[in-house]
Motif scaffolding. Structure first.
Motif, mmCIF file in Angstrom:
data_model
loop_
_atom_site.group_PDB
_atom_site.id
_atom_site.type_symbol
_atom_site.label_atom_id
_atom_site.label_comp_id
_atom_site.label_asym_id
_atom_site.label_seq_id
_atom_site.Cartn_x
_atom_site.Cartn_y
_atom_site.Cartn_z
ATOM 1 N N VAL A 272 50.810 31.099 20.155
ATOM 2 C CA VAL A 272 50.519 29.820 19.508
ATOM 3 C C VAL A 272 50.342 30.023 18.005
ATOM 4 O O VAL A 272 50.864 29.247 17.189
ATOM 5 C CB VAL A 272 49.244 29.196 20.126
ATOM 6 N N ASN A 273 49.608 31.069 17.618
ATOM 7 C CA ASN A 273 49.373 31.334 16.202
ATOM 8 C C ASN A 273 50.657 31.728 15.471
ATOM 9 O O ASN A 273 50.847 31.370 14.300
ATOM 10 C CB ASN A 273 48.330 32.434 16.036
ATOM 11 N N LEU A 274 51.514 32.471 16.144
ATOM 12 C CA LEU A 274 52.775 32.850 15.508
ATOM 13 C C LEU A 274 53.644 31.620 15.249
ATOM 14 O O LEU A 274 54.274 31.504 14.193
ATOM 15 C CB LEU A 274 53.513 33.861 16.385
ATOM 16 N N GLU A 275 53.666 30.708 16.217
ATOM 17 C CA GLU A 275 54.450 29.485 16.025
ATOM 18 C C GLU A 275 53.841 28.630 14.915
ATOM 19 O O GLU A 275 54.567 28.049 14.093
ATOM 20 C CB GLU A 275 54.519 28.686 17.317
ATOM 21 N N LEU A 276 52.507 28.554 14.857
ATOM 22 C CA LEU A 276 51.850 27.795 13.790
ATOM 23 C C LEU A 276 52.149 28.413 12.429
ATOM 24 O O LEU A 276 52.407 27.686 11.457
ATOM 25 C CB LEU A 276 50.336 27.763 14.040
ATOM 26 N N SER A 277 52.131 29.725 12.332
ATOM 27 C CA SER A 277 52.452 30.399 11.068
ATOM 28 C C SER A 277 53.869 30.082 10.627
ATOM 29 O O SER A 277 54.137 29.890 9.436
ATOM 30 C CB SER A 277 52.282 31.917 11.220
ATOM 31 N N GLU A 278 54.766 30.003 11.595
ATOM 32 C CA GLU A 278 56.151 29.637 11.269
ATOM 33 C C GLU A 278 56.227 28.204 10.752
ATOM 34 O O GLU A 278 56.928 27.924 9.776
ATOM 35 C CB GLU A 278 57.025 29.804 12.514
ATOM 36 N N ARG A 279 55.471 27.281 11.376
ATOM 37 C CA ARG A 279 55.477 25.897 10.926
ATOM 38 C C ARG A 279 54.868 25.760 9.534
ATOM 39 O O ARG A 279 55.280 24.889 8.751
ATOM 40 C CB ARG A 279 54.699 25.011 11.911
ATOM 41 N N ASP A 391 42.456 33.598 12.202
ATOM 42 C CA ASP A 391 43.579 34.519 11.992
ATOM 43 C C ASP A 391 44.671 33.859 11.153
ATOM 44 O O ASP A 391 45.178 34.438 10.183
ATOM 45 C CB ASP A 391 44.173 34.956 13.340
ATOM 46 N N VAL A 392 45.039 32.641 11.532
ATOM 47 C CA VAL A 392 46.088 31.919 10.798
ATOM 48 C C VAL A 392 45.578 31.488 9.432
ATOM 49 O O VAL A 392 46.296 31.570 8.425
ATOM 50 C CB VAL A 392 46.574 30.694 11.589
#
Length: 407
Positions: A272-279, A391-392
């Motif tokens: 979830v955090n990786l996808e949010l970082s991409e967004r 983290d994000v």
């Protein structure tokens, strides 16, 4: 699909993921309140969602980190050092907030519960030793057991070895990374259904009656976490970026904290955090490493839990706590929090380590841990939400501060 059903479902699908999750939460609460017998039958949805996240997270982290490092070229900017510094500062300040709040709002415990099972570490040295041994774990075992310290170590090593490989090899790694990311996006699309099942089952099973006896203790813990999320962390981000931090803070809370609250696992929330970082359009070379690293060492919520419950135990037993000891507790809580595994309830078994500073016996300490498990329905969920969203937040702060300097 019948036309009437398409008409009903299409507007829901057009809503953003956060709105869909909110609908799932409300539906889960209503089902647990008005039909608790039926709520348990939907627990499978939540179990499938968490299991899918936990299954995909290790291979995703391994592939993303290896691909990011293999594709990195000399001179490309990365901001890992800045992120790690923010992780350390944020965790230490969270412990300080918890200690101050415990002095302002002292709490006492009823130490009459049965002991709980578990083997808490004996010292900080034990924690550091375990972390070092985790680094050299067999990579296949690390992937199977979701040992993210070892996964990071092997991914970094493989990525460094492949930096001078053929272009086709690096392209293959990038294609593999994109494929695994696609699976993650598919899993996350089912978050509203998964969270609906988690909410309905949790409320139907536990309710809130078990929490009322420890409302003051829970209030101090949750209050500290809210203070850190809405005051301390924004202040850190402001000092780093010199910009209004709250748009970024609320974006991270919406995009990460909600799912983390219900999954109760920093490791499960990595996709979830990786996808949010991409967004958020952050630097992939940075967040592909900082996000899984943060799930292991960025534990502000754990530092708060350890500090508050430890001081509550000391207060119950009439043990005086002076300023130097409280300061030492902040440091110990911060170091111990970095050794917390990214799974539900990981911080509670580190409480005996902190209580040993005050000469509290292991038998009494484990009774304190038992109280922690009673309130963990809310405590652990809030802790994970703070840890994972931070983290994000700190990754974004470090990336944007570097971009401002470069611009």
């Amino acid at each position: 699909m019948p036309a009437w059903l398409q008409t009903l479902v299409r507007p829901l699908l057009n809503l953003g993921l956060i709105f869909q999750i909110s609908i799932g939460i409300v539906a889960g609460v209503l089902l647990a309140l008005f039909a608790p017998e039926a709520a348990g039958s939907f627990s499978l949805l939540g179990q499938l969602f968490i299991s899918a996240l936990k299954a995909v997270a290790p291979i995703l982290v391994f592939v993303l980190v290896a691909a990011a490092i293999a594709g990195h070229r000399q001179g490309q900017p990365t901001h890992i050092r800045g992120v790690i510094l923010l992780y350390v500062i944020g965790t230490l300040l969270a412990a300080v907030v918890a200690v101050v709040a415990s002095f302002i709002f002292p709490t006492e415990l009823s130490l009459d519960l049965q002991e709980v099972s578990g083997n808490p570490p004996g010292s900080i040295i034990d924690i550091l030793k375990n972390l070092l041994l985790s680094v050299v774990t067999n990579p296949v075992s690390a992937l199977m057991d979701a040992n993210f310290i070892a996964i990071l170590a092997w991914a970094i090593g493989l990525g460094l070895m492949l930096r001078n490989s053929a272009e086709s090899t690096r392209a293959m790694l990038n294609d593999l990374s994109d494929a695994v990311s696609g699976i993650v996006h598919l899993v996350i699309r089912f978050a509203p259904l998964g969270i609906f099942g988690l909410v309905a089952n949790t409320l139907a099973d536990t309710g809130i009656s078990a929490l009322l006896d420890y409302g003051r203790l829970l209030g101090v813990i949750v209050g500290c976490m809210l203070f850190v999320a809405l005051v301390t962390n924004p202040l850190i981000v402001f000092l780093k970026t010199r910009q209004n931090p709250y748009p970024l803070v609320f974006a991270c809370l919406r995009g990460s904290a909600i799912t983390a609250f219900f999954t109760r696992s920093s490791a499960a929330n990595i996709p979830v955090n990786l996808e949010l970082s991409e967004r958020l359009k952050l630097d992939p070379d940075t967040y592909s490493i900082s996000i899984p690293l943060g799930a292991t060492i960025n534990m502000a919520g754990a530092a708060i839990t350890i500090s508050v419950i430890t001081l509550a135990a000391a207060n119950t037993l009439g043990i005086p706590v002076d300023f130097p000891t409280a300061l030492l507790l902040c440091v110990v809580s911060s170091l111990a929090a970095c050794g917390v595994s990214g799974v539900a309830g990981g911080s509670l078994l580190l409480i005996p380590l902190a209580t040993s500073l005050f000469g509290i016996s292991t038998d009494v300490a484990m009774q304190v841990v038992a109280i922690g498990f009673v309130i963990s329905v809310v405590q652990d969920s809030t802790e994970t939400a703070l840890n994972s969203s931070t983290d994000v937040l700190f990754t974004a702060a470090a990336c944007r501060a570097a971009e401002e300097r470069a611009g």
